[in-house]
Scaffold this motif. Structure first.
Motif, PDB file in Angstrom:
ATOM      1  N   ASN A   1       0.856  -1.179   0.000  1.00 41.29           N
ATOM      2  CA  ASN A   1       0.000   0.000   0.000  1.00 41.29           C
ATOM      3  C   ASN A   1       0.895   1.233   0.000  1.00 41.29           C
ATOM      4  O   ASN A   1       2.133   1.128   0.063  1.00 41.29           O
ATOM      5  CB  ASN A   1      -0.946   0.009   1.210  1.00 41.29           C
ATOM      6  CG  ASN A   1      -0.194  -0.114   2.529  1.00 41.29           C
ATOM      7  OD1 ASN A   1       0.718   0.659   2.822  1.00 41.29           O
ATOM      8  ND2 ASN A   1      -0.557  -1.121   3.325  1.00 41.29           N
TER       9      ASN A   1
ATOM     10  N   ARG B   1       1.277   1.653  -9.218  1.00 38.43           N
ATOM     11  CA  ARG B   1       0.010   0.936  -9.422  1.00 38.43           C
ATOM     12  C   ARG B   1      -0.580   1.262 -10.792  1.00 38.43           C
ATOM     13  O   ARG B   1      -1.044   0.369 -11.517  1.00 38.43           O
ATOM     14  CB  ARG B   1      -0.980   1.299  -8.323  1.00 38.43           C
ATOM     15  CG  ARG B   1      -2.313   0.545  -8.407  1.00 38.43           C
ATOM     16  CD  ARG B   1      -3.250   1.002  -7.321  1.00 38.43           C
ATOM     17  NE  ARG B   1      -3.519   2.432  -7.421  1.00 38.43           N
ATOM     18  CZ  ARG B   1      -3.812   3.219  -6.386  1.00 38.43           C
ATOM     19  NH1 ARG B   1      -3.895   2.711  -5.166  1.00 38.43           N
ATOM     20  NH2 ARG B   1      -4.056   4.499  -6.561  1.00 38.43           N
TER      21      ARG B   1
ATOM     22  N   ASP C   1       0.785  -8.697   3.455  1.00 37.99           N
ATOM     23  CA  ASP C   1      -0.122  -8.817   2.317  1.00 37.99           C
ATOM     24  C   ASP C   1      -0.191  -7.514   1.525  1.00 37.99           C
ATOM     25  O   ASP C   1       0.193  -6.448   2.003  1.00 37.99           O
ATOM     26  CB  ASP C   1      -1.537  -9.172   2.800  1.00 37.99           C
ATOM     27  CG  ASP C   1      -1.578 -10.504   3.524  1.00 37.99           C
ATOM     28  OD1 ASP C   1      -0.828 -11.410   3.099  1.00 37.99           O
ATOM     29  OD2 ASP C   1      -2.352 -10.628   4.489  1.00 37.99           O
TER      30      ASP C   1
ATOM     31  N   THR D   1      -2.419  -4.845   0.600  1.00 36.67           N
ATOM     32  CA  THR D   1      -3.669  -4.378   1.205  1.00 36.67           C
ATOM     33  C   THR D   1      -4.336  -3.266   0.405  1.00 36.67           C
ATOM     34  O   THR D   1      -5.451  -2.862   0.736  1.00 36.67           O
ATOM     35  CB  THR D   1      -3.416  -3.883   2.639  1.00 36.67           C
ATOM     36  OG1 THR D   1      -2.398  -2.870   2.620  1.00 36.67           O
ATOM     37  CG2 THR D   1      -2.956  -5.036   3.521  1.00 36.67           C
ATOM     38  N   ASP D   2      -3.660  -2.758  -0.622  1.00 37.99           N
ATOM     39  CA  ASP D   2      -4.288  -1.737  -1.456  1.00 37.99           C
ATOM     40  C   ASP D   2      -5.352  -2.398  -2.337  1.00 37.99           C
ATOM     41  O   ASP D   2      -5.053  -3.274  -3.152  1.00 37.99           O
ATOM     42  CB  ASP D   2      -3.242  -1.056  -2.340  1.00 37.99           C
ATOM     43  CG  ASP D   2      -3.843   0.045  -3.197  1.00 37.99           C
ATOM     44  OD1 ASP D   2      -4.031   1.160  -2.681  1.00 37.99           O
ATOM     45  OD2 ASP D   2      -4.153  -0.230  -4.371  1.00 37.99           O
ATOM     46  N   THR D   3      -6.598  -1.994  -2.156  1.00 34.82           N
ATOM     47  CA  THR D   3      -7.718  -2.648  -2.839  1.00 34.82           C
ATOM     48  C   THR D   3      -7.597  -2.561  -4.350  1.00 34.82           C
ATOM     49  O   THR D   3      -7.789  -3.558  -5.066  1.00 34.82           O
ATOM     50  CB  THR D   3      -9.048  -2.012  -2.397  1.00 34.82           C
ATOM     51  OG1 THR D   3      -9.160  -2.106  -0.977  1.00 34.82           O
ATOM     52  CG2 THR D   3     -10.214  -2.733  -3.036  1.00 34.82           C
ATOM     53  N   ARG D   4      -7.261  -1.388  -4.873  1.00 31.44           N
ATOM     54  CA  ARG D   4      -7.199  -1.218  -6.332  1.00 31.44           C
ATOM     55  C   ARG D   4      -6.076  -2.054  -6.943  1.00 31.44           C
ATOM     56  O   ARG D   4      -6.238  -2.608  -8.037  1.00 31.44           O
ATOM     57  CB  ARG D   4      -7.026   0.261  -6.663  1.00 31.44           C
ATOM     58  CG  ARG D   4      -8.312   1.066  -6.528  1.00 31.44           C
ATOM     59  CD  ARG D   4      -8.089   2.540  -6.772  1.00 31.44           C
ATOM     60  NE  ARG D   4      -7.388   3.171  -5.672  1.00 31.44           N
ATOM     61  CZ  ARG D   4      -7.038   4.460  -5.636  1.00 31.44           C
ATOM     62  NH1 ARG D   4      -7.343   5.245  -6.652  1.00 31.44           N
ATOM     63  NH2 ARG D   4      -6.406   4.958  -4.592  1.00 31.44           N
TER      64      ARG D   4
ATOM     65  N   ASN E   1      -4.953  -4.881  -5.700  1.00 29.86           N
ATOM     66  CA  ASN E   1      -5.423  -6.266  -5.626  1.00 29.86           C
ATOM     67  C   ASN E   1      -6.348  -6.608  -6.782  1.00 29.86           C
ATOM     68  O   ASN E   1      -6.295  -7.714  -7.331  1.00 29.86           O
ATOM     69  CB  ASN E   1      -6.130  -6.517  -4.295  1.00 29.86           C
ATOM     70  CG  ASN E   1      -5.193  -7.111  -3.249  1.00 29.86           C
ATOM     71  OD1 ASN E   1      -4.369  -7.955  -3.581  1.00 29.86           O
ATOM     72  ND2 ASN E   1      -5.323  -6.670  -2.019  1.00 29.86           N
ATOM     73  N   VAL E   2      -7.205  -5.669  -7.147  1.00 29.18           N
ATOM     74  CA  VAL E   2      -8.112  -5.895  -8.272  1.00 29.18           C
ATOM     75  C   VAL E   2      -7.318  -6.126  -9.554  1.00 29.18           C
ATOM     76  O   VAL E   2      -7.624  -7.016 -10.358  1.00 29.18           O
ATOM     77  CB  VAL E   2      -9.071  -4.699  -8.439  1.00 29.18           C
ATOM     78  CG1 VAL E   2      -9.839  -4.805  -9.755  1.00 29.18           C
ATOM     79  CG2 VAL E   2     -10.043  -4.633  -7.269  1.00 29.18           C
TER      80      VAL E   2
ATOM     81  N   LYS F   1      -5.343  -9.604  -9.353  1.00 31.92           N
ATOM     82  CA  LYS F   1      -6.192 -10.792  -9.380  1.00 31.92           C
ATOM     83  C   LYS F   1      -7.069 -10.868 -10.621  1.00 31.92           C
ATOM     84  O   LYS F   1      -7.560 -11.940 -10.982  1.00 31.92           O
ATOM     85  CB  LYS F   1      -7.065 -10.833  -8.127  1.00 31.92           C
ATOM     86  CG  LYS F   1      -6.267 -11.022  -6.841  1.00 31.92           C
ATOM     87  CD  LYS F   1      -7.167 -11.006  -5.612  1.00 31.92           C
ATOM     88  CE  LYS F   1      -6.355 -11.186  -4.322  1.00 31.92           C
ATOM     89  NZ  LYS F   1      -7.204 -11.132  -3.119  1.00 31.92           N
TER      90      LYS F   1
END
Length: 231
Positions: A121, A138, A158, A160-163, A165-166, A169
């Motif tokens: 993050n 990012r 981990d 932890t940055d949501t964007r 991770n999107v 994945k």
């Protein structure tokens, strides 16, 4: 009785094209003064090295700097253009992607691109590198995710940055590899490196061939001249 032996020529040779870096990672042995004095490999020297590598039937080149960021080279595209036009079959580059201009990386079928990620993050990235560039990294991962891309996770914990991770994945071309335990610290004391890191492949430099190490500029580590026959 005289004993003879043979050594297999490595399939991959490294060509460290820059020593410059704009990050100031906590684990890096380099100092501000050292980075300020760092240089890029001259394009003419690079071409000589690639020509010699081709003459020795070397087909794979690793452009990853021992310490540095290749995107800082203003004419990086010219280095890639020369490789693209050569018999070199593939070349690898590890980058931080912490730079606004990534155009040199696009439309390169021979390029195998890997990204060193130093935080999951914004806060963690800034803490590890002393630079607030996580959001740029990012964005660049997303921009280049249409290409085959390996993200090397070089931190514990981990993502932890949501964007981010999107992106990681949701893109089938992007693969995350955990390198968090593969960090060898090197300590500089009175201009001497206390721990030497042997490279996965020999380095081809304007001063010769080096089997070692993070600081290949030391003449003690150079074992041959560019232009010699590898056999």
């Amino acid at each position: 009785m005289e004993q003879s032996f043979t050594v297999d020529v490595p399939k991959v040779f490294g060509v460290p094209i820059t020593d410059k870096c704009h990050l100031r990672c906590n684990f890096c042995f380099n100092t501000d003064d050292r980075f300020d004095a760092a240089t890029h490999m001259d394009l003419s020297e690079f071409k000589k090295i690639i020509d010699w590598a081709v003459s020795q039937r070397i087909r794979f080149i690793d452009l990853t700097p021992t310490v540095g960021e290749a995107l800082l080279i203003p004419n990086l595209s010219e280095y890639f253009d020369y490789l693209d036009a050569s018999p070199i079959e593939a070349y690898t580059l590890i980058t931080t992607l912490a730079h606004k201009n990534t155009t040199a990386l696009t439309s390169r079928p021979k390029l195998m691109l890997e990204v060193s990620l130093y935080g999951g993050n914004r806060d963690q990235y800034k803490e590890n590198t002393n630079r607030d560039v996580f959001e740029l990294v990012r964005e660049n991962i997303l921009k280049l995710s249409t290409h085959r891309l390996n993200v090397l996770k070089r931190f514990s914990g981990d993502i932890t940055d949501t964007r981010l991770n999107v992106i990681l994945k949701g893109m089938r071309n992007v693969k995350v590899l955990d390198f968090s335990a593969n960090r060898q610290l090197n300590i500089r004391f009175n201009e001497q490196i206390k721990k030497c890191k042997f490279m996965n492949e020999p380095l081809l430099t304007p001063t010769g061939i080096s089997l070692c190490c993070i600081d290949y500029n030391y003449t003690d580590y150079v074992i041959g001249n560019i232009g010699d026959n590898l056999s």
